[in-house]
Design an enzyme around this catalytic site. Structure first.
Site, PDB file in Angstrom:
ATOM      1  N   TYR A 197      -9.684  15.593  -7.342  1.00  0.00           N
ATOM      2  CA  TYR A 197      -8.742  14.827  -8.175  1.00  0.00           C
ATOM      3  C   TYR A 197      -7.833  15.775  -8.953  1.00  0.00           C
ATOM      4  O   TYR A 197      -6.601  15.589  -8.977  1.00  0.00           O
ATOM      5  CB  TYR A 197      -9.513  13.927  -9.135  1.00  0.00           C
ATOM      6  CG  TYR A 197      -8.634  13.236 -10.149  1.00  0.00           C
ATOM      7  CD1 TYR A 197      -7.739  12.244  -9.762  1.00  0.00           C
ATOM      8  CD2 TYR A 197      -8.680  13.583 -11.501  1.00  0.00           C
ATOM      9  CE1 TYR A 197      -6.916  11.606 -10.694  1.00  0.00           C
ATOM     10  CE2 TYR A 197      -7.874  12.954 -12.434  1.00  0.00           C
ATOM     11  CZ  TYR A 197      -6.991  11.967 -12.025  1.00  0.00           C
ATOM     12  OH  TYR A 197      -6.182  11.353 -12.944  1.00  0.00           O
ATOM     13  N   ASP A 208       0.877  -1.169   0.000  1.00  0.00           N
ATOM     14  CA  ASP A 208       0.000   0.000   0.000  1.00  0.00           C
ATOM     15  C   ASP A 208       0.915   1.219   0.000  1.00  0.00           C
ATOM     16  O   ASP A 208       1.638   1.450   0.979  1.00  0.00           O
ATOM     17  CB  ASP A 208      -0.892  -0.024   1.254  1.00  0.00           C
ATOM     18  CG  ASP A 208      -1.837   1.167   1.323  1.00  0.00           C
ATOM     19  OD1 ASP A 208      -1.616   2.168   0.595  1.00  0.00           O
ATOM     20  OD2 ASP A 208      -2.790   1.112   2.121  1.00  0.00           O
TER      21      ASP A 208
HETATM   22  P1  NAD Z   1      -5.852   1.564 -12.762  1.00  0.00           P
HETATM   23  O1  NAD Z   1      -6.971   1.567 -11.797  1.00  0.00           O
HETATM   24  O2  NAD Z   1      -5.915   0.676 -13.957  1.00  0.00           O
HETATM   25  O3  NAD Z   1      -4.460   1.267 -12.009  1.00  0.00           O
HETATM   26  C1  NAD Z   1      -4.155   1.883 -10.785  1.00  0.00           C
HETATM   27  C2  NAD Z   1      -3.376   0.888  -9.937  1.00  0.00           C
HETATM   28  O4  NAD Z   1      -3.047   1.551  -8.709  1.00  0.00           O
HETATM   29  C3  NAD Z   1      -4.158  -0.381  -9.591  1.00  0.00           C
HETATM   30  O5  NAD Z   1      -3.395  -1.528  -9.898  1.00  0.00           O
HETATM   31  C4  NAD Z   1      -4.373  -0.262  -8.089  1.00  0.00           C
HETATM   32  O6  NAD Z   1      -4.382  -1.511  -7.404  1.00  0.00           O
HETATM   33  C5  NAD Z   1      -3.174   0.577  -7.678  1.00  0.00           C
HETATM   34  N1  NAD Z   1      -3.389   1.210  -6.390  1.00  0.00           N
HETATM   35  C6  NAD Z   1      -4.482   1.905  -5.977  1.00  0.00           C
HETATM   36  N2  NAD Z   1      -4.329   2.270  -4.695  1.00  0.00           N
HETATM   37  C7  NAD Z   1      -3.121   1.809  -4.295  1.00  0.00           C
HETATM   38  C8  NAD Z   1      -2.401   1.861  -3.078  1.00  0.00           C
HETATM   39  N3  NAD Z   1      -2.886   2.484  -1.974  1.00  0.00           N
HETATM   40  N4  NAD Z   1      -1.184   1.283  -3.026  1.00  0.00           N
HETATM   41  C9  NAD Z   1      -0.673   0.634  -4.114  1.00  0.00           C
HETATM   42  N5  NAD Z   1      -1.306   0.552  -5.285  1.00  0.00           N
HETATM   43  C10 NAD Z   1      -2.520   1.129  -5.365  1.00  0.00           C
HETATM   44  O7  NAD Z   1      -5.704   3.098 -13.207  1.00  0.00           O
HETATM   45  P2  NAD Z   1      -4.829   3.787 -14.368  1.00  0.00           P
HETATM   46  O8  NAD Z   1      -5.777   4.350 -15.343  1.00  0.00           O
HETATM   47  O9  NAD Z   1      -3.706   2.929 -14.798  1.00  0.00           O
HETATM   48  O10 NAD Z   1      -4.254   5.033 -13.554  1.00  0.00           O
HETATM   49  C11 NAD Z   1      -2.908   5.166 -13.201  1.00  0.00           C
HETATM   50  C12 NAD Z   1      -2.639   6.638 -12.922  1.00  0.00           C
HETATM   51  O11 NAD Z   1      -2.873   7.372 -14.135  1.00  0.00           O
HETATM   52  C13 NAD Z   1      -3.573   7.237 -11.861  1.00  0.00           C
HETATM   53  O12 NAD Z   1      -2.833   8.119 -11.049  1.00  0.00           O
HETATM   54  C14 NAD Z   1      -4.571   8.006 -12.690  1.00  0.00           C
HETATM   55  O13 NAD Z   1      -5.096   9.092 -11.995  1.00  0.00           O
HETATM   56  C15 NAD Z   1      -3.704   8.461 -13.849  1.00  0.00           C
HETATM   57  N6  NAD Z   1      -4.457   8.829 -15.039  1.00  0.00           N
HETATM   58  C16 NAD Z   1      -5.274   7.930 -15.654  1.00  0.00           C
HETATM   59  C17 NAD Z   1      -6.004   8.320 -16.768  1.00  0.00           C
HETATM   60  C18 NAD Z   1      -6.958   7.393 -17.486  1.00  0.00           C
HETATM   61  O14 NAD Z   1      -7.737   7.863 -18.322  1.00  0.00           O
HETATM   62  N7  NAD Z   1      -6.926   6.086 -17.202  1.00  0.00           N
HETATM   63  C19 NAD Z   1      -5.884   9.633 -17.248  1.00  0.00           C
HETATM   64  C20 NAD Z   1      -5.029  10.520 -16.610  1.00  0.00           C
HETATM   65  C21 NAD Z   1      -4.317  10.100 -15.502  1.00  0.00           C
END
Ligand code: NAD
Length: 226
Positions: free
Chosen positions: A138, A48
């Site tokens: 966010y 975490d």
């Molecule tokens: P996702 O949900 O597919 O992956 C996020 C990962 O973070 C998951 O594997 C989850 O288990 C892990 N996670 C969450 N809380 C955690 C914790 N406390 N400790 C350890 N791991 C933890 O999401 P994603 O789309 O890959 O997003 C990744 C990053 O990219 C995020 O910060 C998100 O805000 C950012 N982002 C995503 C998008 C989009 O459109 N998907 C756009 C802009 C920014």
């Protein structure tokens, strides 16, 4: 190179971890759930990232770390008026503090080597002021990530450590709802595959990013102008 990928169990982090492995990089994934990468990466460790002590001890146990990609995060759509103190705190603990803890944990090895690179993951929401891609809290957390990135770039440059950010627009991951408005929010009219964001992350970490620090690589399909 040994690369630590937080949030490497899904989405952008998972794509980054897989691309790095394909390029011969030793990869350690730190995530709440590492089942997706178990056996695919050198180290898959349940962590975490809001637990600073655990992050520090795990990173130190990995050995000399030369790269970090902080992809762990959440993107709640709730607005300022719908988010209470615990919601705000939890969001910042993960998106901002979790990023900072991982950075702090990687500094000693990078400093000892006089070389290292970190890439944070921000969002177009930080620039556009939330909206479709996330609520006000966010957007604020991702703007904080950008401030953290730039200031850390300044602070860590004397140790040979570069710090940059990738700010994606909509990316096809489990985090993004299935909604046609996401594609419409970009000039290119598409939601990016996570692999394209992984390419941007690895560019900044690798030799192409050697002269780049404190910057944000906006991979958003032109979402600024749409
Ligand atoms: P996702 O949900 O597919 O992956 C996020 C990962 O973070 C998951 O594997 C989850 O288990 C892990 N996670 C969450 N809380 C955690 C914790 N406390 N400790 C350890 N791991 C933890 O999401 P994603 O789309 O890959 O997003 C990744 C990053 O990219 C995020 O910060 C998100 O805000 C950012 N982002 C995503 C998008 C989009 O459109 N998907 C756009 C802009 C920014």
């Amino acid at each position: 190179m040994t690369l630590v990928v937080t949030g490497g169990g899904s989405g952008i982090g998972l794509a980054t971890a897989r691309l790095a492995v394909a390029r011969g990089i030793r990869v350690a994934v730190l995530d709440l759930d590492v089942s997706a990468v178990d056996g695919e990466v050198d180290l898959a460790i349940p962590v975490d990232v809001t637990d600073a002590d655990r992050v520090h001890s795990v990173v130190h146990s990995i050995g000399p770390v030369s790269g970090l990609a902080t992809c762990a995060g959440i993107a709640p759509p709730a607005g300022l008026l719908d988010t209470g103190p615990s919601g705000l705190r939890g969001l910042f603990e993960l998106n901002v503090f979790g990023t900072a803890y991982a950075m702090q944990a990687c500094v000693p090895a990078m400093r000892a080597a006089g070389d290292g690179a970190m890439v944070t993951v921000s969002s177009v929401a930080a620039h556009r002021g939330g909206g479709l891609l996330g609520g006000t809290p966010y957007a604020a957390s991702k703007a904080a990530v950008l401030g953290l990135t730039r200031a850390a770039a300044r602070e860590l440059a004397p140790f040979g450590i570069r710090v940059n950010s990738v700010a994606p627009g909509p990316v096809a991951t489990p985090l993004l709802a299935d909604d046609p408005r996401f594609a419409e929010s970009t000039l290119l009219g598409r939601v990016a595959p996570a692999e394209e964001i992984a390419e941007a992350v690895l560019f900044l970490l690798g030799p192409g990013g050697r002269n780049i620090t404190g910057e944000t690589l906006n991979s958003n399909g032109g979402a600024y102008f749409a």
